[in-house]
Write a protein that holds these residues in place. Structure first.
Motif, PDB file in Angstrom:
ATOM      1  N   TRP A 105      72.944  37.444  53.306  1.00  0.00           N
ATOM      2  CA  TRP A 105      72.130  37.008  52.176  1.00  0.00           C
ATOM      3  C   TRP A 105      72.361  35.527  51.897  1.00  0.00           C
ATOM      4  O   TRP A 105      71.456  34.831  51.445  1.00  0.00           O
ATOM      5  CB  TRP A 105      72.296  37.888  50.962  1.00  0.00           C
ATOM      6  CG  TRP A 105      73.605  37.903  50.223  1.00  0.00           C
ATOM      7  CD1 TRP A 105      74.782  37.326  50.577  1.00  0.00           C
ATOM      8  CD2 TRP A 105      73.827  38.577  48.987  1.00  0.00           C
ATOM      9  NE1 TRP A 105      75.740  37.600  49.640  1.00  0.00           N
ATOM     10  CE2 TRP A 105      75.187  38.364  48.645  1.00  0.00           C
ATOM     11  CE3 TRP A 105      73.031  39.330  48.142  1.00  0.00           C
ATOM     12  CZ2 TRP A 105      75.756  38.881  47.493  1.00  0.00           C
ATOM     13  CZ3 TRP A 105      73.603  39.848  46.986  1.00  0.00           C
ATOM     14  CH2 TRP A 105      74.945  39.630  46.676  1.00  0.00           C
ATOM     15  N   ARG A 128      69.444  32.594  52.279  1.00  0.00           N
ATOM     16  CA  ARG A 128      69.209  31.626  51.207  1.00  0.00           C
ATOM     17  C   ARG A 128      69.225  30.196  51.758  1.00  0.00           C
ATOM     18  O   ARG A 128      68.434  29.343  51.333  1.00  0.00           O
ATOM     19  CB  ARG A 128      70.288  31.771  50.123  1.00  0.00           C
ATOM     20  CG  ARG A 128      70.224  33.079  49.354  1.00  0.00           C
ATOM     21  CD  ARG A 128      71.358  33.155  48.350  1.00  0.00           C
ATOM     22  NE  ARG A 128      71.462  34.497  47.776  1.00  0.00           N
ATOM     23  CZ  ARG A 128      72.121  34.773  46.663  1.00  0.00           C
ATOM     24  NH1 ARG A 128      72.726  33.809  45.998  1.00  0.00           N
ATOM     25  NH2 ARG A 128      72.174  36.009  46.203  1.00  0.00           N
ATOM     26  N   PHE A 175      74.798  43.353  55.983  1.00  0.00           N
ATOM     27  CA  PHE A 175      75.166  42.406  54.926  1.00  0.00           C
ATOM     28  C   PHE A 175      76.069  41.296  55.456  1.00  0.00           C
ATOM     29  O   PHE A 175      75.943  40.130  55.095  1.00  0.00           O
ATOM     30  CB  PHE A 175      75.868  43.167  53.797  1.00  0.00           C
ATOM     31  CG  PHE A 175      76.369  42.304  52.680  1.00  0.00           C
ATOM     32  CD1 PHE A 175      75.485  41.635  51.852  1.00  0.00           C
ATOM     33  CD2 PHE A 175      77.738  42.165  52.456  1.00  0.00           C
ATOM     34  CE1 PHE A 175      75.949  40.844  50.811  1.00  0.00           C
ATOM     35  CE2 PHE A 175      78.204  41.372  51.410  1.00  0.00           C
ATOM     36  CZ  PHE A 175      77.310  40.710  50.589  1.00  0.00           C
ATOM     37  N   TYR A 233      69.338  43.768  48.761  1.00  0.00           N
ATOM     38  CA  TYR A 233      69.421  42.400  48.270  1.00  0.00           C
ATOM     39  C   TYR A 233      69.420  41.400  49.423  1.00  0.00           C
ATOM     40  O   TYR A 233      68.898  40.289  49.294  1.00  0.00           O
ATOM     41  CB  TYR A 233      70.666  42.235  47.395  1.00  0.00           C
ATOM     42  CG  TYR A 233      70.605  43.058  46.140  1.00  0.00           C
ATOM     43  CD1 TYR A 233      69.809  42.683  45.072  1.00  0.00           C
ATOM     44  CD2 TYR A 233      71.315  44.251  46.035  1.00  0.00           C
ATOM     45  CE1 TYR A 233      69.730  43.451  43.918  1.00  0.00           C
ATOM     46  CE2 TYR A 233      71.246  45.026  44.894  1.00  0.00           C
ATOM     47  CZ  TYR A 233      70.455  44.625  43.840  1.00  0.00           C
ATOM     48  OH  TYR A 233      70.374  45.393  42.708  1.00  0.00           O
ATOM     49  N   THR A 234      70.005  41.783  50.542  1.00  0.00           N
ATOM     50  CA  THR A 234      69.941  40.918  51.725  1.00  0.00           C
ATOM     51  C   THR A 234      68.500  40.753  52.178  1.00  0.00           C
ATOM     52  O   THR A 234      68.057  39.642  52.514  1.00  0.00           O
ATOM     53  CB  THR A 234      70.782  41.517  52.864  1.00  0.00           C
ATOM     54  OG1 THR A 234      72.110  41.777  52.389  1.00  0.00           O
ATOM     55  CG2 THR A 234      70.859  40.564  54.045  1.00  0.00           C
ATOM     56  N   GLU A 235      67.738  41.843  52.153  1.00  0.00           N
ATOM     57  CA  GLU A 235      66.326  41.780  52.558  1.00  0.00           C
ATOM     58  C   GLU A 235      65.501  40.905  51.618  1.00  0.00           C
ATOM     59  O   GLU A 235      64.531  40.275  52.039  1.00  0.00           O
ATOM     60  CB  GLU A 235      65.746  43.188  52.588  1.00  0.00           C
ATOM     61  CG  GLU A 235      66.306  44.083  53.685  1.00  0.00           C
ATOM     62  CD  GLU A 235      65.895  45.531  53.473  1.00  0.00           C
ATOM     63  OE1 GLU A 235      64.682  45.778  53.299  1.00  0.00           O
ATOM     64  OE2 GLU A 235      66.782  46.404  53.461  1.00  0.00           O
ATOM     65  N   PHE A 266      66.324  38.060  50.191  1.00  0.00           N
ATOM     66  CA  PHE A 266      66.427  36.650  50.570  1.00  0.00           C
ATOM     67  C   PHE A 266      65.956  36.419  51.999  1.00  0.00           C
ATOM     68  O   PHE A 266      65.405  35.351  52.304  1.00  0.00           O
ATOM     69  CB  PHE A 266      67.858  36.176  50.343  1.00  0.00           C
ATOM     70  CG  PHE A 266      68.247  36.242  48.901  1.00  0.00           C
ATOM     71  CD1 PHE A 266      67.751  35.330  47.989  1.00  0.00           C
ATOM     72  CD2 PHE A 266      69.068  37.256  48.427  1.00  0.00           C
ATOM     73  CE1 PHE A 266      68.074  35.405  46.637  1.00  0.00           C
ATOM     74  CE2 PHE A 266      69.401  37.342  47.090  1.00  0.00           C
ATOM     75  CZ  PHE A 266      68.899  36.413  46.191  1.00  0.00           C
ATOM     76  N   CYS A 321      64.422  40.076  41.485  1.00  0.00           N
ATOM     77  CA  CYS A 321      64.182  39.975  42.930  1.00  0.00           C
ATOM     78  C   CYS A 321      62.688  40.050  43.244  1.00  0.00           C
ATOM     79  O   CYS A 321      62.171  39.275  44.058  1.00  0.00           O
ATOM     80  CB  CYS A 321      64.927  41.089  43.657  1.00  0.00           C
ATOM     81  SG  CYS A 321      66.721  40.847  43.734  1.00  0.00           S
TER      82      CYS A 321
END
Length: 401
Positions: A56, A60, A102, A118-120, A122, A179
């Protein structure tokens, strides 16, 4: 402009901090020319203390370099550095089912598959942003597939608020709304389409109907699925000032785009309520986490002062003040600006400290980990710099103007 805020001096300060100090630091220290991608474990002086790569944070950084190329200057080095990270991520980070690892080791072998959602978030932003600057049809198609895979899973009930351990309670997480709105705005900005606008509206409606309690002037991070406060649990009392302020400036930008004065007013109220909730009246700075009723938090780091909420607050306050001219916003901006620039910059080794104790001294001197990287701060500085470069400051029809 008042004596408190001098636009020319601020503009140069933000420009120099971002383009002369911060970006060169990351260009010099974070690029892994040997194994690919970016090093995400960097000591105070930029030396890698481990080879692990958090996806992630990688995503970014891809987005940030791509965004700078698209929005500021078509500098070939930025495009190349974005591509360098993207190649490593696309080769190593995806599982067969479309979810993502991750964390990888330096060579790209998987170490963890937690936090895929959450990784997906970004990664989807990163692929879209780079697809636009590269004009790659294949990446454009991949970005849209990733978007369609991601969106239906945001806003679903969670038993794990704030990434902790599961509870026998279903929560709606503000993080999901934030998100959704973040990713949808990136896509809408690049490829204007109704469905992206609809997803933005879904987030706005959820934030205002579930998490923002206007009557009590509190912003709850975790609520029941219908928006009911769950104050009998500590997780339900949680205020996360940085998150709320980050959401507030997104709503302000939307309000300005749409010329919606009431939404601007609401976003400013959210921001101010979150600042008042989080501000340390004894030592200054924004506490990381609080409970809306003043009870103790689970998290031992709650009283720490982190770099990114202060960056989000700087931009949010500057945007609100320049668009309304309100004296209270100017006062808040000057207070947050002074605290931030007095405490976070590392004047000897460059970049900023990420974690201060309550009194304002660094408790952790390294510059990058699985949470701190090349995103929150450069994004805030860049947005503030862009704002200060505008020739005039149009105002909304605010009830306070």
């Amino acid at each position: 402009m008042t004596q408190g805020i001098r636009i020319n001096g601020l503009r140069e300060m933000y420009r120099s901090t971002l383009f002369d100090e911060m970006i060169p630091w990351w260009e010099k220290h974070s690029i892994d020319w040997e194994c690919g991608g970016y090093l995400t474990r960097l000591d105070r002086n930029g030396t890698a203390y481990a080879g692990d790569k958090d996806m992630w944070m990688t995503a970014r950084q891809i987005w940030m370099f791509s965004h700078l190329y698209r929005k500021h200057e078509e500098k070939e080095r930025w495009r190349e550095l974005a591509e360098h990270g993207l190649d490593f991520m696309m080769k190593n980070a995806f599982r067969e089912d479309g979810t993502m690892y991750f964390r990888l080791d330096r060579e790209g072998r998987p170490l963890s598959k937690v936090l895929s959602l959450y990784t997906e978030v970004f990664a989807t932003m990163a692929v879209a942003e780079y697809a636009e600057i590269s004009q790659s049809k294949a990446l454009r198609q991949r970005a849209r597939i990733m978007y369609d895979f991601l969106m239906p899973r945001l806003g679903q009930a969670s038993d794990t608020p704030m990434l902790g351990y599961p509870l026998f309670t279903e929560f709606h997480l503000h993080a999901h709304d934030m998100c959704r709105i973040t990713v949808a705005r990136v896509f809408r900005d690049i490829w204007p389409q109704r469905k992206f606008e609809d997803d933005i509206n879904t987030s706005i409606n959820s934030i205002l109907s579930r998490h923002w309690k206007a009557k009590e002037r509190i912003f709850l991070e975790n609520v029941a699925m219908d928006g009911t406060a769950i104050l009998n649990l500590p997780e339900g009392r949680l205020s996360h000032p940085g998150h709320a302020i980050e959401t507030a400036w997104m709503l302000m930008e939307i309000a300005l785009e749409r010329k919606e004065g009431p939404l601007m007013d609401t976003a400013i109220d959210m921001m101010l309520a979150s600042l008042e909730q989080g501000w340390d009246r004894e030592f200054g700075g924004i506490r990381y986490l609080t409970h809306v009723d003043g009870t103790p938090t689970h998290a031992l780091e709650a009283d720490l002062k982190l770099w990114w909420p202060h960056g989000e607050a700087l931009y949010a306050l500057l945007l609100a003040y320049l668009r309304t001219g309100r004296k209270d916003l100017e006062t808040w901006y000057i207070k947050v600006h002074r605290y931030t620039f007095d405490h976070f910059p590392d004047k000897e080794q460059g970049e900023w400290y990420g974690y201060l104790n309550r009194e304002g001294s660094p408790v952790w001197q390294a510059k990058a980990n699985g949470w701190k990287g090349f995103f929150h701060l450069p994004r805030a500085l860049f947005r503030a710099y862009q704002l200060l470069c505008e020739p005039h400051y149009p105002k909304t029809e605010s009830r306070h103007a």
